[in-house]
Scaffold this active site. Structure first.
Site, PDB file in Angstrom:
ATOM      1  N   SER A  71      -1.237   0.880   4.692  1.00 32.56           N
ATOM      2  CA  SER A  71      -1.585   0.864   3.094  1.00 32.56           C
ATOM      3  C   SER A  71      -0.257   1.190   2.380  1.00 32.56           C
ATOM      4  O   SER A  71       0.537   0.454   2.494  1.00 32.56           O
ATOM      5  CB  SER A  71      -2.901   1.665   2.718  1.00 32.56           C
ATOM      6  OG  SER A  71      -3.347   1.256   1.266  1.00 32.56           O
ATOM      7  N   HIS A  76       5.163  10.770  -7.095  1.00 36.44           N
ATOM      8  CA  HIS A  76       5.486  10.732  -8.325  1.00 36.44           C
ATOM      9  C   HIS A  76       5.707  12.341  -8.794  1.00 36.44           C
ATOM     10  O   HIS A  76       5.150  13.409  -8.443  1.00 36.44           O
ATOM     11  CB  HIS A  76       4.253  10.495  -9.359  1.00 36.44           C
ATOM     12  CG  HIS A  76       3.819   9.161  -9.096  1.00 36.44           C
ATOM     13  ND1 HIS A  76       4.366   8.179  -9.440  1.00 36.44           N
ATOM     14  CD2 HIS A  76       2.704   9.001  -8.200  1.00 36.44           C
ATOM     15  CE1 HIS A  76       3.255   7.092  -8.892  1.00 36.44           C
ATOM     16  NE2 HIS A  76       2.317   7.617  -8.148  1.00 36.44           N
ATOM     17  N   CYS A  91      -5.517   2.792   6.561  1.00 37.60           N
ATOM     18  CA  CYS A  91      -6.782   2.252   7.539  1.00 37.60           C
ATOM     19  C   CYS A  91      -6.969   3.029   8.795  1.00 37.60           C
ATOM     20  O   CYS A  91      -7.790   2.683   9.445  1.00 37.60           O
ATOM     21  CB  CYS A  91      -6.666   0.698   7.484  1.00 37.60           C
ATOM     22  SG  CYS A  91      -5.287   0.185   8.304  1.00 37.60           S
TER      23      CYS A  91
END
Length: 146
Positions: A71, A76, A91
């Site tokens: 994934s 940030h 996953c």
């Protein structure tokens, strides 16, 4: 083995982090580059990192993401606020504690909150079970259409 669930989505909100490290785009890139292998994941593309200036100094920071076969990992940072937000979605199961400890140590996070969601709770990991579910849905739809 779990029969259901696509995988864990770990979210970390880090406070009182080292502002110099949060502002360091190369450090964010290095973390995103090294973290997949450390978590036994498969990096698909090199990390993409962007320095954002924002309308106000407090909005400036670094944003980066690395796409993994399982994934993604996104970071940030907001150096003025000494805040970092990290998402790790996979996953595949991974060592949550190891991921958190690595980030806390690397960015010198003073305090943090974690959130964990098991994504795709109805996603079957057992192929035979998935086949039976799909066949059942098809039979149901056919009976409704006929």
């Amino acid at each position: 083995m779990e029969l259901f669930g696509f995988g864990p989505h770990l979210m970390i909100d880090g406070y009182q982090a080292n502002p110099e490290k949060l502002a360091d785009a190369e450090m964010v890139k290095r973390v995103l580059d090294e973290m997949p292998e450390a978590m036994e994941m498969t990096k698909v593309l090199p990390p993409f990192v962007f320095e954002y200036t924002g309308a106000r100094a407090e909005d400036a920071g670094v944003t980066g993401v690395v796409i993994i076969a399982e994934s993604h990992i996104a970071i940030h940072t907001f150096p003025e606020k000494r805040f970092i937000s990290v998402d790790i979605f996979s996953c595949k199961e991974f060592d949550l504690r190891k991921a958190v400890e690595y980030l806390v140590e690397t960015f010198e996070i003073g305090r943090y909150d974690t959130y964990l969601i098991n994504r795709g709770k109805e996603y079957p990991k057992d192929p035979e079970l998935a086949r039976r579910i799909v066949e059942g849905e098809r039979e149901y739809l056919e009976s409704r259409i006929a």
